[in-house]
Design a protein around this motif. Structure first.
Motif, mmCIF file in Angstrom:
data_model
loop_
_atom_site.group_PDB
_atom_site.id
_atom_site.type_symbol
_atom_site.label_atom_id
_atom_site.label_comp_id
_atom_site.label_asym_id
_atom_site.label_seq_id
_atom_site.Cartn_x
_atom_site.Cartn_y
_atom_site.Cartn_z
ATOM 1 N N PHE A 34 0.848 -0.851 0.045
ATOM 2 C CA PHE A 34 0.215 -0.389 -0.198
ATOM 3 C C PHE A 34 1.252 1.400 0.327
ATOM 4 C CE2 PHE A 34 -3.947 -2.323 1.564
ATOM 5 C CZ PHE A 34 -3.319 -3.502 2.196
ATOM 6 N N TYR A 36 0.794 5.243 1.700
ATOM 7 C CA TYR A 36 -0.502 6.519 1.908
ATOM 8 C C TYR A 36 -0.192 8.003 1.992
ATOM 9 C CZ TYR A 36 -3.575 2.559 3.623
ATOM 10 O OH TYR A 36 -4.191 1.363 3.770
ATOM 11 N N ASN A 41 -1.030 16.507 9.771
ATOM 12 C CA ASN A 41 -2.329 16.281 11.577
ATOM 13 C C ASN A 41 -3.431 15.716 10.873
ATOM 14 O OD1 ASN A 41 -0.765 18.057 13.228
ATOM 15 N ND2 ASN A 41 -0.732 19.711 12.773
ATOM 16 N N GLN A 42 -3.469 15.505 10.293
ATOM 17 C CA GLN A 42 -4.340 14.109 9.598
ATOM 18 C C GLN A 42 -4.199 12.371 9.412
ATOM 19 O OE1 GLN A 42 -5.959 15.665 6.148
ATOM 20 N NE2 GLN A 42 -5.909 17.802 6.518
ATOM 21 N N GLY A 43 -4.776 12.039 9.328
ATOM 22 C CA GLY A 43 -5.085 10.565 9.856
ATOM 23 C C GLY A 43 -4.262 10.182 8.117
ATOM 24 N N LEU A 44 -4.143 8.913 7.065
ATOM 25 C CA LEU A 44 -3.727 8.930 6.371
ATOM 26 C C LEU A 44 -4.989 8.399 5.114
ATOM 27 C CD1 LEU A 44 -1.469 8.201 8.935
ATOM 28 C CD2 LEU A 44 -0.524 6.178 6.636
ATOM 29 N N GLN A 45 -4.543 8.888 3.506
ATOM 30 C CA GLN A 45 -5.428 8.786 3.482
ATOM 31 C C GLN A 45 -4.738 7.726 1.741
ATOM 32 O OE1 GLN A 45 -6.394 12.013 0.514
ATOM 33 N NE2 GLN A 45 -7.579 10.723 -1.129
ATOM 34 N N LEU A 46 -4.880 6.258 1.884
ATOM 35 C CA LEU A 46 -5.187 5.249 0.237
ATOM 36 C C LEU A 46 -4.786 6.238 -0.386
ATOM 37 C CD1 LEU A 46 -4.054 2.869 0.357
ATOM 38 C CD2 LEU A 46 -6.662 2.413 -0.803
ATOM 39 N N LEU A 102 -0.589 -4.098 9.226
ATOM 40 C CA LEU A 102 -0.013 -3.112 8.373
ATOM 41 C C LEU A 102 0.743 -2.678 9.149
ATOM 42 C CD1 LEU A 102 -2.290 -0.385 6.399
ATOM 43 C CD2 LEU A 102 -1.401 -2.449 5.482
ATOM 44 N N PHE B 34 -7.418 -1.001 14.865
ATOM 45 C CA PHE B 34 -5.562 -1.181 14.719
ATOM 46 C C PHE B 34 -5.955 0.486 15.200
ATOM 47 C CE2 PHE B 34 -4.810 -5.168 12.867
ATOM 48 C CZ PHE B 34 -5.668 -4.703 11.552
ATOM 49 N N TYR B 36 -2.510 3.336 16.264
ATOM 50 C CA TYR B 36 -1.174 3.780 16.071
ATOM 51 C C TYR B 36 -1.019 4.712 17.057
ATOM 52 C CZ TYR B 36 -1.288 0.249 12.025
ATOM 53 O OH TYR B 36 -1.439 -0.231 11.181
ATOM 54 N N PHE B 91 0.630 11.962 18.959
ATOM 55 C CA PHE B 91 -0.656 11.300 17.463
ATOM 56 C C PHE B 91 -0.869 10.272 17.950
ATOM 57 C CE2 PHE B 91 -3.008 13.867 15.142
ATOM 58 C CZ PHE B 91 -3.413 13.320 13.542
ATOM 59 N N ILE B 93 -3.522 7.357 16.289
ATOM 60 C CA ILE B 93 -4.731 6.829 14.953
ATOM 61 C C ILE B 93 -4.857 5.646 15.005
ATOM 62 C CG2 ILE B 93 -4.453 7.033 12.656
ATOM 63 C CD1 ILE B 93 -2.028 8.915 12.358
ATOM 64 N N TYR B 106 -8.109 -1.110 4.123
ATOM 65 C CA TYR B 106 -8.021 -0.396 5.462
ATOM 66 C C TYR B 106 -8.230 1.609 5.346
ATOM 67 C CZ TYR B 106 -4.794 -4.147 6.673
ATOM 68 O OH TYR B 106 -4.313 -5.368 7.060
ATOM 69 N N PHE B 108 -8.610 4.960 7.543
ATOM 70 C CA PHE B 108 -8.236 5.449 8.677
ATOM 71 C C PHE B 108 -8.744 6.649 9.541
ATOM 72 C CE2 PHE B 108 -3.289 3.532 9.800
ATOM 73 C CZ PHE B 108 -3.514 2.970 8.473
ATOM 74 N N GLY B 109 -8.552 7.016 10.744
ATOM 75 C CA GLY B 109 -9.040 8.055 11.166
ATOM 76 C C GLY B 109 -8.480 8.762 11.330
ATOM 77 N N SER B 110 -8.987 10.124 11.452
ATOM 78 C CA SER B 110 -8.239 11.431 11.355
ATOM 79 C C SER B 110 -7.168 12.030 12.549
ATOM 80 C CB SER B 110 -9.061 12.791 10.682
ATOM 81 O OG SER B 110 -9.857 13.352 12.475
ATOM 82 N N GLY B 111 -7.534 10.560 13.273
ATOM 83 C CA GLY B 111 -6.153 11.139 14.279
ATOM 84 C C GLY B 111 -6.650 12.473 15.315
#
Lengths: 114, 117
Positions: A34, A36, A41-46, A102, B34, B36, B91, B93, B106, B108-111
Motif C-alpha cells: 500500500f 498512503y 495533523n491528519q490521518g492517512l489516505q490510501l 499493516l 488498529f 497507532y 498523535f 490514529i 483499511y 484511517f481516522g483523522s487522528g
C-alpha cells in the motif's frame, strides 16, 4: 517477518517534474502493498494498493506504482508534480495471517517547489 | 466509501488524568480495528489490534494497563490513556478494516493530537 524500507526521508522536486518515491519490501510470502499519503495533523489516505492482481497499479491523484517481485520493490510515481502533492508518504505491507496488520515504512516527505 | 470517524481531534489534559479516544466506522462493520501512535516526523507505530468482543492484542513494549482498548461493538473501538503523563503526548490514529471490501480495505481516522501538561 515482513518489513518495508523507504529510501530517502526527504524528496524535493519542482512543480511539473516527475515524482519518484522508493519502497522496498521484505516478505516470505506474496505481499499486499500500500501507499498512503498524510497531510499535517491528519490521518492517512490510501493512494493505491497492490493485492496480487495487475503489477501496475493506478491510484488517486495521478499516482501509480509498479510491483516488481524480482526487485522486491513497489515504487510510487507521478508524471507531473503539483504543489498540492507536498505531504508525507508512507509505504506499507500487510502482514500475512493473523489480523493482517499493516507494517509501515519510515515515510518520505515530499516537497514541491514552484 | 468507507469512513472512520475519530474523536476528539485534539485534546489537552493534565498529568495524572485519563483520556478516552473514540474510533467509529460510520458505514461499515469493523470486526478489527488498529491503534497507532505517531511521534513528530516519524512513522506509525502499531500499538494494538482490537477485535470486537474480545481482548485486544498489544504489540511488544506497549503497556496494556496504560492504554486500555475496548471494542464493544462492530462500529466502535475506544482507546483510553490512563494516568497520562507528558511522555504520552503524541498523535494517535485508529484504522478499521472493512471486512466487506474484497481485499484488505483499511481506512484511517483523522487522528487525535494528545497533549499532556
Amino acid at each position: 517477518a515482513q518489513s518495508v524500507t523507504q529510501l530517502g526521508s526527504h524528496v524535493s522536486v519542482s512543480e511539473g517534474a516527475l515524482v519518484l518515491l522508493r519502497c522496498n519490501y521484505s516478505s516470505s510470502v506474496p505481499p499486499y502493498l500500500f501507499w498512503y499519503v498524510q497531510y499535517p495533523n491528519q490521518g492517512l489516505q490510501l493512494l493505491l494498493k497492490y493485492t496480487s492482481a495487475a503489477t501496475l497499479v493506478k491510484g488517486i491523484n495521478g499516482f501509480e506504482a509498479e510491483f516488481k517481485k524480482s526487485e522486491t520493490s513497489f515504487h510510487l510515481t507521478k508524471p507531473s508534480a503539483h504543489m498540492s502533492d507536498a505531504a508525507e508518504y508512507f509505504c506499507a505491507v500487510s502482514e500475512s495471517g493473523g489480523y493482517n496488520k499493516l507494517i509501515f515504512g519510515a515515510g518520505t516527505r515530499l516537497a514541491v517547489h514552484p | 466509501g468507507a469512513v472512520v470517524s475519530q474523536h476528539p481531534s485534539w485534546v489537552i489534559c493534565k498529568s495524572g488524568t485519563s483520556v478516552k479516544i473514540e474510533c467509529r466506522s460510520l458505514d461499515f462493520q469493523a470486526t478489527t480495528m488498529f491503534w497507532y501512535r505517531q511521534f513528530p516526523k516519524q512513522s506509525l507505530m502499531l500499538m494494538a489490534t482490537s477485535n470486537e468482543g474480545s481482548k485486544a492484542t498489544y504489540e511488544q513494549g506497549v503497556e496494556k494497563d496504560k492504554f486500555l482498548i475496548n471494542h464493544a461493538s462492530l462500529t466502535l473501538s475506544t482507546l483510553t490513556v490512563t494516568s497520562a503523563h507528558p511522555e504520552d503526548s503524541s498523535f494517535y490514529i485508529c484504522s478499521a478494516r472493512d471486512t466487506g471490501t474484497p481485499v484488505y480495505g483499511y481506512t484511517f481516522g483523522s487522528g487525535t493530537r494528545l497533549t499532556v501538561v
